[in-house]
Structure formats: C-alpha cells, structure tokens
Design an enzyme around this catalytic site. Sequence first.
Site, PDB file in Angstrom:
ATOM      1  N   LYS A 156       0.988  -1.162   0.164  1.00  0.00           N
ATOM      2  CA  LYS A 156       0.070  -0.081   0.087  1.00  0.00           C
ATOM      3  C   LYS A 156       0.910   1.000  -0.037  1.00  0.00           C
ATOM      4  CE  LYS A 156      -3.965   1.820   2.568  1.00  0.00           C
ATOM      5  NZ  LYS A 156      -4.888   2.116   1.204  1.00  0.00           N
TER       6      LYS A 156
HETATM    7  N1  PMP Z   1      -7.581  -1.597  -2.854  1.00  0.00           N
HETATM    8  C1  PMP Z   1      -6.957  -0.437  -2.775  1.00  0.00           C
HETATM    9  C2  PMP Z   1      -6.246   0.310  -3.955  1.00  0.00           C
HETATM   10  C3  PMP Z   1      -7.041   0.373  -1.728  1.00  0.00           C
HETATM   11  O1  PMP Z   1      -6.614   1.680  -1.633  1.00  0.00           O
HETATM   12  C4  PMP Z   1      -7.777  -0.263  -0.552  1.00  0.00           C
HETATM   13  C5  PMP Z   1      -7.872   0.593   0.590  1.00  0.00           C
HETATM   14  N2  PMP Z   1      -6.880   0.165   1.546  1.00  0.00           N
HETATM   15  C6  PMP Z   1      -8.308  -1.534  -0.505  1.00  0.00           C
HETATM   16  C7  PMP Z   1      -8.309  -2.237  -1.879  1.00  0.00           C
HETATM   17  C8  PMP Z   1      -9.183  -2.159   0.479  1.00  0.00           C
HETATM   18  O2  PMP Z   1      -8.391  -2.554   1.459  1.00  0.00           O
HETATM   19  P1  PMP Z   1      -8.656  -2.501   2.928  1.00  0.00           P
HETATM   20  O3  PMP Z   1      -9.904  -3.422   3.042  1.00  0.00           O
HETATM   21  O4  PMP Z   1      -7.494  -3.260   3.654  1.00  0.00           O
HETATM   22  O5  PMP Z   1      -8.882  -1.166   3.319  1.00  0.00           O
END
Ligand code: PMP
Length: 288
Positions: A156
């Site tokens: 991320k």
């Molecule tokens: N994909 C992207 C590109 C994101 O930014 C996020 C948010 N973090 C997610 C998927 C979903 O991840 P999470 O459920 O861990 O927040």
Amino acid sequence: MSAYHDRDGFIWMDGGFVPWREAKVHVLTHALHYASSVFEGERAYGGRIFRSHDHSLRLHHSATELGFVIPWTAAQIDAIKQEVLAKSGLADAYIRPLAWRGSEQMGVSAQNNTIHLAVAAWEWGAYYGDAKLKGAKLDIAKWKRPSPETIPCTAKAAGLYMICTLSKHAAEAKGCSDAIMMDYRGYVAEATGANVFFVQDGAIHTPLPDCFLNGLTRQTVIAMLRERGVEVVERHIEPGEMEGFQQCFLTGTAAEVTPVAEIGPYRFEVGQMTRDMVSAYEALVRKG
Ligand code: PMP
C-alpha cells in the site's frame, strides 16, 4: 471542515506528539519527489481500531516491498495508534499511519535516508455518501492495474495511487463517485480504493487479487460469507460478465461495504445479500 493542514489537535510524528499544524516535512523530502512512502487506512469503532495489528503488519510489509525498514515494530505501532486515538478524543475515527524516506539524499537513490513515521486520526463518515442505501454509480477507468512485474502490487504505497487519483477525477467529472479499474490483462480488478464483489444466483464472485491489494475488508467479508455457507468464487472476471451479475458491492476500510448500482453500462440491484453484508460488517466491526 477546514483543510487537513489547518486543524486543531495533535499528530504523532517520529516519537511524540506535535501540534496538528506543525506536523510538517521539508520540501526536499525524498518521499515527496519519488513516492517513497507507504501508508495505512484504518477505522476505529467505539474506541477500538478494527484489525489494528493486521494493518500494522501490512504497513511493515509495504515498507519491506519498498526496500526500507520502519524503526518501530508492529506492536509499537499498535500502541502509537491507540494513543493517537485516545488523544483525539474520538470514538469513531479514521486512522492514517504513514512511513516515508526523509531528506538526507535527494535523487533516485536514497539508501541512507532516515525513515519517518507519523500517525493522525480524524473523523471520517461514509466514504461514498448516501450510496450505502441506493448504490454507488461507478465509471470504468481508462487506467489499468499494472502487472506484478512492473510494480510492488502487494504494497500500500503512495506511488501506486497516481492512476487511482487520475481515474477517480475522471469518474467524478462524469458524475460518478468512483471507477472500476481493469487489470493489465483486461480482467475486472478493483475500484481506486476498494475491492469489488458480485452476486450471481446466490453465489459470490470476486476478482483474484493477483495484481492488486487483497484488502483486509475483502478478507473479512469473504470469511463472513463462507461462515454463512455462501459460495465465494475468487477468479478472473471478464468485463462482459458484469451483464450477468445481479448485485455488486465494494469493500474497504473507508468504503466498509458499499452497494453498487451502476458500473459504466452495467446495472445492479441493491439486493438482500448486499444489504445483509452491509449490516453484518457494521455489526462485526462494532463487536471487534
Ligand atoms: N484496494 C485499494 C487500492 C485500496 O486503497 C484499498 C484501501 N486500503 C483497498 C483495496 C481495500 O483495502 P482494505 O480493505 O484493507 O482497506
């Protein structure tokens, strides 16, 4: 609400709290020029951060993928986040940890730059406004999720959001609240900050996360569905298949579970299975 740099309160930065307006970096910070930063998005409900440790572990993983080590352990980051939440006085909040390369070296190489860490918390309501009830309207992005050979796709990391911002801006210009991105092979991938699920004849189909973030919310929701005896199929999905799906929803820490009514030319009903997942997720995060 005032701009993010101009608020009351405190931000934790490199070992202690600083007044919100003083949580600054120098303009010659490597991260600002070369996107050498990683971050998390977390939510607290009733004073407890949902899956806090998993988020801290992912932050460490993202840093590893970018070739640096955060000088605080995941357990220390858990404690810092809890302190930040307590100091904010908020029970329900969005938490944003950020780690980045500092300013010792400027240029592509930054082997010796100090690694910084900051954590902020603020109030953040529904990510897609009133879409929780009537379903979000999504565009189809022109940008594709890149091949795992071209980016560290499990991180991320700030740099990976360049095409997300472009896609979301283009979607908003068309009156949509977000966009679905296809991947480099043309399969349905995800939204710009959330994963996507489809309902077809009582079963769930969701893209295989082999070139994009396997969201923690995605994993939580898959476990909840399987616990309920719902069949969940993780597979490659062709865009044309959206014609045959009855329901669609997004998952993400910010998005939580948000129903989708439209993706480009495709239409979906905000049906029972979707509404059940919206409320089951809401109940789960409040339970902890
Ligand atoms: N994909 C992207 C590109 C994101 O930014 C996020 C948010 N973090 C997610 C998927 C979903 O991840 P999470 O459920 O861990 O927040």
